[in-house]
Design a protein around this motif. Structure first.
Motif, PDB file in Angstrom:
ATOM      1  N   HIS A   1     -13.666  53.618  67.614  1.00  0.00           N
ATOM      2  CA  HIS A   1     -14.591  54.736  67.383  1.00  0.00           C
ATOM      3  C   HIS A   1     -13.838  55.991  66.939  1.00  0.00           C
ATOM      4  CE1 HIS A   1     -16.593  52.367  70.735  1.00  0.00           C
ATOM      5  NE2 HIS A   1     -17.355  52.160  69.681  1.00  0.00           N
TER       6      HIS A   1
ATOM      7  N   ASP B   1     -13.632  58.838  68.222  1.00  0.00           N
ATOM      8  CA  ASP B   1     -12.924  59.607  69.252  1.00  0.00           C
ATOM      9  C   ASP B   1     -11.942  58.758  70.065  1.00  0.00           C
ATOM     10  OD1 ASP B   1     -14.776  58.104  70.589  1.00  0.00           O
ATOM     11  OD2 ASP B   1     -15.365  59.676  71.989  1.00  0.00           O
ATOM     12  N   ASP B   2     -11.608  57.578  69.574  1.00  0.00           N
ATOM     13  CA  ASP B   2     -10.631  56.728  70.279  1.00  0.00           C
ATOM     14  C   ASP B   2      -9.199  57.043  69.873  1.00  0.00           C
ATOM     15  OD1 ASP B   2     -12.724  55.348  71.419  1.00  0.00           O
ATOM     16  OD2 ASP B   2     -12.640  53.679  69.994  1.00  0.00           O
TER      17      ASP B   2
ATOM     18  N   HIS C   1     -14.008  48.306  71.984  1.00  0.00           N
ATOM     19  CA  HIS C   1     -12.595  48.631  72.201  1.00  0.00           C
ATOM     20  C   HIS C   1     -11.761  47.353  72.238  1.00  0.00           C
ATOM     21  CE1 HIS C   1     -13.763  52.681  74.287  1.00  0.00           C
ATOM     22  NE2 HIS C   1     -13.936  52.702  72.980  1.00  0.00           N
TER      23      HIS C   1
HETATM   24 ZN   LIG Z   1     -14.514  54.327  71.878  1.00  0.00          ZN
END
Ligand SMILES: [Zn+2]
Length: 821
Positions: free
Chosen positions: A51, A53-54, A170
């Motif tokens: 994602h 924001d990962d 994830h």
């Molecule tokens: Zn994430």
């Protein structure tokens, strides 16, 4: 044949790896010094997660500016499925915002950005589900493709492939990175890609993990190091970069001091001390390029921050030398970086400014292209070439210091120029994966600019070509100098007021939309493409639009069938055998570049079989949802209630509904909730939608206690058990059966109620595979003369998506109580 977009992978680098909608930044002397150091390092690292924001922005910044490596972040998805904290955009609109936010992050941490075709379809506990929905082969192919294009020496995953990363996306990102690491070097795997790229075997794969401090053979990096050229530590830069993700509200405070990160070996050739052990990072890496290497070392050594232009003769010689090895991967990359350095070392400002930001195919455009040399180094402007302009102006003019030279280009754009729809939205997507036909576009963060201007400059040492996007510029009295990308828009666009049209009875209703003319004059005929069971009148409507930007409202009367039915319709405008069926949506926020999308002008019609037993609803808005709009479509009178009204008003509504997260976002509910419970006690019906357990303004939401857990049912098809089929919530006015739980989207519900007081009845239960049944999706209790209901079912997603069963159930919730008509 449509003209295809110019495809250049990783088009501009370094300072300009940000969005194309800004002029190329002229680097100051510190940044130039850093860029010169970087020119002499040939190595790359790819960070992989799921994602926007990962990403670990400190690691990216550290590799980019401390180790001078080419750093990339591959986010499998564009973050389409999350919650938007800054506006109402959802799905692909939200994904577009997050794409731009990430590009501004990359502008700060110096990395590059890539995506696969995978769509963020919301939370899932299972990587198997993620890979099944996305299509494992397709997304694996994308990861392999990006590795082959980017050619990383080292790949780092944010998550382990064993599940501790929580979210199924994830874990899937780690699984895909691990498999792609093995396959990218194998020419029998995804051979169709080899038309455009070579195979590539990265040297090693590591996991940037947690809880690794005490394990053996862990590589340790202090990403808290300070960079005096930037005046910041990488952890500080990381916080700035991360804080760009405003739509997710993940802003951070910069850490000062040591910030150790740990890396665990996963595959490939293990490192002993450094992740780049035994990777040659020098110019020796490219055969026959010793001269380039020594020229660039000399440039770095002789760099004078007072007059960066002193090294231009060396830099331009190196650039000319690179021409001899054009095809090499590193030459292609380094040449882009070098041109940036040359541009900045001479203080060159190049611009191509259009007279508008929006053009339809075939229309006239006026562009002013100009250049100024702000150094003593003698440069000559040979020519400027603007996309689609037939005049290739020859100048052969000396660029004397600080003398701005410009030229005007007036021409008509081609009639078949492609509209500037983001490439991943060009075709109808499925629920889980964007459709992209052109292999070469996959991975790219955004479209290349619609038009560019290329400046050819020369000096004693050689010739350089510098390309800039054509932009629109204006002065905003508050913000000052601002830029927008050029967009190519269809001749006419159709904007529907809504995507969902509800028919709670047999009554016909009007569907109104506006048609906008984006060209000079337009004549055409409009009709609705709709199944025969729905009646439309009239069959078609003629329109004539005589001015650019003129809009006309068009209405059709639609009569639904007698029984429940859902269908889609599309608006089509036909003119000279051409069909137009696109809308236009502009996304405008100060922290990202303005984005314009062209979604299909289509909507959903829903004939519901239901009954209306109440009429007035008060809505207590929380973090924002669209439910009030759809309640109004059903014929209810909806008032949005302010804190003041709640505090002082006599609440006479048949029902009051609190919006999602109202008890997280409305501070005053801490005090006012008592008034709401009094309202219930006196005969009202209160429906509280989901809140999160953190930051609740009051712990006493209902008349009897319950807690808010982190439990969710993420499988939208998870079986639902009607624990109390005779309960009024499942019978009045609509008879609810398991059929009403079909066709749900994204998830069943989130933040289920737990530790529920026995006063509450729980009519339904559901659970994800392998988990215990959860009955905290709907709580019901009588209190005084009224009814209190808490629901964690995802109505805020389901109603805007037009899910009939969810409507029927929601109508039952608001109709509960003693006021049945
Ligand atoms: Zn994430």
């Amino acid at each position: 044949m449509k003209r295809t977009l110019k495809i250049v992978f990783g088009y501009i680098l370094l300072s300009t790896s940000v969005s194309f909608a800004q002029p190329a930044k002229v680097l100051n002397s510190s940044e130039l010094k850093l860029a010169l150091q970087k020119l002499n390092i040939l190595g790359s690292v790819l960070y992989v997660a799921a994602h926007p924001d990962d990403d670990n922005t400190a690691v990216l910044s550290y590799f980019s500016s401390e180790k001078h490596l080419r750093a990339g972040y591959l986010s499998l998805t564009r973050g389409d499925g999350g919650q938007n904290l800054i506006g109402n955009e959802q799905d692909e609109l939200l994904g577009t915002i997050r794409t731009q936010e990430l590009l501004t992050s990359r502008g700060i941490d110096g990395a590059e950005q890539f995506f696969t075709r995978a769509i963020d379809f919301g939370y899932t506990k299972s990587s198997d589900e993620a890979l099944k929905f996305w299509g494992k082969e397709e997304i694996l192919s994308d990861v392999v493709w990006i590795i082959r294009k980017f050619q990383p020496d080292v790949i780092i995953t944010r998550f382990p492939d064993t599940g501790e990363g929580g979210h199924g996306h994830h874990t899937a990102s780690a699984i895909l990175a691990k498999e792609a690491f093995k396959l990218a070097g194998d020419s029998t795997k995804f051979p169709e890609q080899l038309k455009y790229v070579k195979t590539w075997q990265p040297k090693r794969l590591y996991w940037n993990g947690w809880g690794l401090q005490d394990q053996d053979n862990i590589i340790k990096i202090d990403v808290g190091e300070y960079n005096p050229l930037l005046g910041k530590s990488y952890s500080e830069i990381a916080a700035e970069s991360r804080s760009r993700n405003k739509s997710q509200g993940v802003g951070g405070i910069g850490r000062r001091g040591e910030n150790l990160n740990y890396f665990k070996y996963i595959d490939g050739d293990p490192a002993k001390i450094d992740l780049f052990d035994r990777v040659d990072l020098s110019w020796n890496r490219v055969e026959g390029c010793e001269k380039i290497g020594s020229l660039l070392s000399e440039a770095e050594m002789k760099f004078n921050s007072e007059d960066p232009s002193e090294i231009l003769p060396i830099l331009i010689e190196a650039c000319t030398e690179m021409e001899k090895h054009k095809e090499n991967y590193w030459i292609v990359q380094k040449k882009k970086e070098l041109l940036d350095v040359i541009r900045s070392a001479s203080g060159l400002w190049l611009e191509a400014i259009a007279d508008d930001y929006s053009y339809s195919p075939g229309s006239a455009i006026n562009i002013n292209a100009g250049v100024v040399n702000r150094s003593n180094y003698p440069l000559k402007l040979e020519r400027i070439k603007v996309s689609y302009s037939t005049s290739d102006s020859l100048f052969n003019q000396n660029l004397s210091i600080n003398n701005f030279i410009s030229h005007n280009y007036s021409f008509n754009l081609p009639g078949d120029i492609s509209i500037t729809q983001p490439y991943w939205l060009n075709q109808k997507k499925d629920k889980f994966r964007y459709a992209v036909d052109d292999q070469r576009l996959i991975g790219q963060a955004e479209n290349d600019p619609a038009l560019t201007a290329e400046f050819v400059l020369s000096s004693k040492e050689g010739e350089i070509n510098l390309s800039v996007p054509v932009l629109y510029r204006w002065n905003d009295p508050v913000e000052g100098e601002r830029y927008r990308p050029i967009e190519i828009i269809p001749e006419v666009t159709i904007n529907l007021q809504d995507k969902i049209y509800l028919f709670p009875s047999n009554d016909a209703r009007e569907i109104t939309f506006s048609i906008r003319n984006n060209t000079d004059t337009f004549d055409g005929k409009v009709h609705l493409k709709i199944p025969e069971s729905w009646n439309v009148s009239p069959g078609e409507i003629s329109i004539s639009l005589n001015k650019r930007n003129e809009e006309k409202q068009v209405s059709f009367i639609v009569t639904p069938p007698n029984q429940a039915e859902e269908t889609e319709f599309t608006v089509e405008v036909v003119s000279e055998n051409k069909i137009y069926n696109k809308g236009m949506v502009t996304i405008s926020y100060l922290h990202i570049e303005t984005q314009t999308l062209f979604p299909e002008a289509s909507g959903k019609l829903i004939r519901l079989e239901t009954e209306k037993t109440i009429s007035s609803i008060g809505y207590v808005e929380g973090s924002g949802d669209d439910i009030p709009k759809y309640l109004e479509q059903l014929g209810y009178k909806v008032d949005m209630l302010s804190d003041n009204q709640l505090e002082n008003g006599l609440l006479k509504y048949d029902a009051i509904v609190t919006g999602i997260r109202a008890y997280n976002t409305r501070q005053r509910l801490n005090v006012i909730n008592k008034k709401l419970l009094d309202y219930v006690y006196n005969g009202g019906t209160l429906i509280v939608q989901y809140n999160t357990g953190n930051n609740l303004t009051t712990s006493e939401i209902g008349p009897y206690p319950f807690k808010i857990s982190r439990d969710r049912v993420t499988d939208e098809e998870a079986p639902v058990i009607l624990l109390k089929p005779e309960h009024e919530l499942l019978n009045h006015p609509n008879k609810i059966t398991v059929k009403d739980f079909e066709g749900w989207i994204q998830e069943r519900g989130l933040y289920f109620a737990g530790d529920v007081d026995p006063h509450y009845e729980t009519p339904v239960s559901m659970n994800d595979k392998g988990e215990n049944p959860m009955s905290g999706g709907i709580l019901f209790t009588n209190y005084g003369k009224g009814v209190f209901i808490y629901t964690s079912l995802a109505f805020f997603r389901l109603l805007p998506a037009g899910v009939s069963g969810a409507y029927r159930l929601f109508i039952n919730l608001i109709s509960a109580g003693n006021h049945s008509g």
